[in-house]
Design a protein around this motif. Sequence first.
Motif, short mmCIF file in Angstrom:
data_model
loop_
_atom_site.label_atom_id
_atom_site.label_comp_id
_atom_site.label_asym_id
_atom_site.label_seq_id
_atom_site.Cartn_x
_atom_site.Cartn_y
_atom_site.Cartn_z
N LYS A 124 0.91 -1.15 0.08
CA LYS A 124 -0.06 0.01 -0.08
C LYS A 124 0.91 1.31 0.09
N ARG A 125 1.80 1.31 -1.07
CA ARG A 125 2.82 2.49 -1.11
C ARG A 125 2.80 2.86 -2.59
N SER A 126 3.28 4.23 -2.77
CA SER A 126 3.26 4.50 -4.28
C SER A 126 4.53 3.75 -4.73
N ALA A 127 4.39 3.67 -6.05
CA ALA A 127 5.23 2.68 -6.77
C ALA A 127 6.60 3.21 -6.65
N TYR A 128 6.78 4.54 -6.84
CA TYR A 128 8.09 5.41 -6.83
C TYR A 128 8.75 4.94 -5.52
N LEU A 129 8.20 4.77 -4.45
CA LEU A 129 8.81 4.70 -3.28
C LEU A 129 9.76 3.33 -3.21
N ILE A 130 8.95 2.43 -3.91
CA ILE A 130 9.57 1.26 -4.03
C ILE A 130 10.84 1.19 -5.05
N ALA A 131 10.71 1.84 -6.09
CA ALA A 131 11.74 2.18 -7.12
C ALA A 131 11.52 2.96 -8.22
N THR A 132 12.33 4.18 -8.53
CA THR A 132 11.98 4.95 -9.60
C THR A 132 12.19 4.26 -10.88
N ASN A 133 11.35 5.01 -11.92
CA ASN A 133 11.76 4.30 -13.28
C ASN A 133 13.20 4.33 -13.78
N ARG A 134 13.76 5.50 -13.29
CA ARG A 134 15.25 5.52 -13.59
C ARG A 134 15.93 4.52 -12.96
N LEU A 135 15.70 4.36 -11.80
CA LEU A 135 16.41 3.12 -11.05
C LEU A 135 16.14 1.61 -11.86
N LEU A 136 14.86 1.33 -12.27
CA LEU A 136 14.68 0.21 -13.16
C LEU A 136 15.35 0.34 -14.49
N TRP A 137 15.32 1.33 -15.04
CA TRP A 137 16.15 1.48 -16.50
C TRP A 137 17.38 0.97 -16.05
N MET A 138 18.16 1.52 -15.05
CA MET A 138 19.41 1.31 -14.90
C MET A 138 19.81 -0.26 -14.66
N ILE A 139 18.88 -1.00 -13.91
CA ILE A 139 18.71 -2.25 -13.40
C ILE A 139 18.52 -3.14 -14.77
N SER A 140 17.74 -2.73 -15.73
CA SER A 140 17.62 -3.69 -16.70
C SER A 140 18.52 -3.34 -17.88
N ALA A 141 19.59 -2.36 -17.67
CA ALA A 141 20.61 -2.27 -18.63
C ALA A 141 21.63 -2.85 -18.25
N PHE A 142 22.10 -2.83 -16.74
CA PHE A 142 23.19 -3.38 -16.34
C PHE A 142 23.11 -4.88 -15.92
N VAL A 143 21.96 -5.36 -15.38
CA VAL A 143 21.41 -6.66 -15.07
C VAL A 143 22.26 -7.12 -14.05
N PRO A 144 22.21 -6.51 -12.82
CA PRO A 144 23.07 -7.18 -11.59
C PRO A 144 22.53 -8.39 -11.44
N ARG A 145 23.51 -9.42 -10.70
CA ARG A 145 22.90 -10.85 -10.32
C ARG A 145 23.60 -11.10 -8.73
N THR A 146 24.22 -10.05 -8.24
CA THR A 146 24.53 -10.39 -6.88
C THR A 146 24.24 -9.07 -5.93
N GLU A 147 24.21 -9.30 -4.94
CA GLU A 147 23.97 -8.11 -4.08
C GLU A 147 25.04 -7.15 -4.13
N GLU A 148 26.23 -7.49 -4.32
CA GLU A 148 27.31 -6.71 -4.48
C GLU A 148 27.13 -5.51 -5.76
N GLU A 149 26.65 -6.26 -6.77
CA GLU A 149 26.56 -5.55 -8.11
C GLU A 149 25.38 -4.75 -7.91
N LEU A 150 24.18 -5.24 -7.24
CA LEU A 150 23.11 -4.51 -7.14
C LEU A 150 23.44 -3.12 -6.47
N ALA A 151 24.26 -3.16 -5.42
CA ALA A 151 24.57 -2.12 -4.81
C ALA A 151 25.51 -1.12 -5.52
N GLN A 152 25.84 -1.43 -6.63
CA GLN A 152 26.61 -0.15 -7.44
C GLN A 152 25.56 0.42 -8.29
#
Length: 332
Positions: A124-152
Amino acid sequence: MQIVFLNTFEKAGEESRVSSAQLSICERQGQWAVLWMERDGEAENPQTWFEGTSWEEMMTAFRHGIAKVMGEGYAPIIDGMLDERRTGAGSFQSMLQCYGELHADPELFQTLREWRRGKASAEKRSAYLIATNRLLWMISAFVPRTEEELAQIPGWGSAKLAAYGQELLAVTAGAQRTTGFPLQWVEDKLDPAAYTAWLFKQKELKYKVQMDRQQAKRQILSAVQRGGTLEQLEAELSMPRRELMDRIEQLEREGYDFEPLIARELNGVPEEEQRLVWDTLSLVGDKYLKPVLQQVYGSAEATEPGKPVDALYERLRLIRLRYRRTQSGKAV
């Protein structure tokens, strides 16, 4: 009309051709105008970016227009037009954001959006508080596979990592990627021209948001002066009621008087009820309204028919505006 500022812009074209334009700020008896004049051979194509009496609105329109034309390739003869550091020297974080937007994987991005929508609904939160579109764009471009990569990924901090890290990595686990971590390679691979255009686009969007807010401010103040109601303002601005109240509270903090609107909106509210709200604000404070709501009306679930909780919160916000102005006057 007197010219108070003038600058020339140039843009390189094909076959060593150079297009030129002039940007000017003019003033006559308190009336400002921002004029853009492109020269195409002997022809001139004038554009008016702004006309009005507000210096603040004029400067925003001025900067918005500059960001737009510089993003199209125009460069000013006199630099420093946006009072910011030179665009070519952007931060590494902005490079990652730019690369993410330009190279996002559409299919993975859509999958991430669906994951975000589910989390936002469940929490019951706004979607942007979970993750912004800009954040999802980066994740879909770089495709992290570990927590260490995701933290970058800029914007994915320790709180998000703890709350959503494993779930998100389950989404990216099956996606292909052609690049690796760490991400320092982005600085060399990112096209400089595309990056410069992207940076100016961000500035253009920033000033466009400011222009929209200034226009909404003008409409709100004008409607209040005409005797308008919140319902009329909501329709005129096509703005959600809660956001409209946010804007009104901000304008009140800037010193604008909304007592006529408050009086109209509270006209049907019994004096006894208003006094009870006022006394409760004095007792529990005016920072949070939930304790006030519970003390005056009971729990949200127990509100009376015909008094939905959103309407009650709006009523409390209106009374709080009047309360805060009175307390501010006492402090002075």
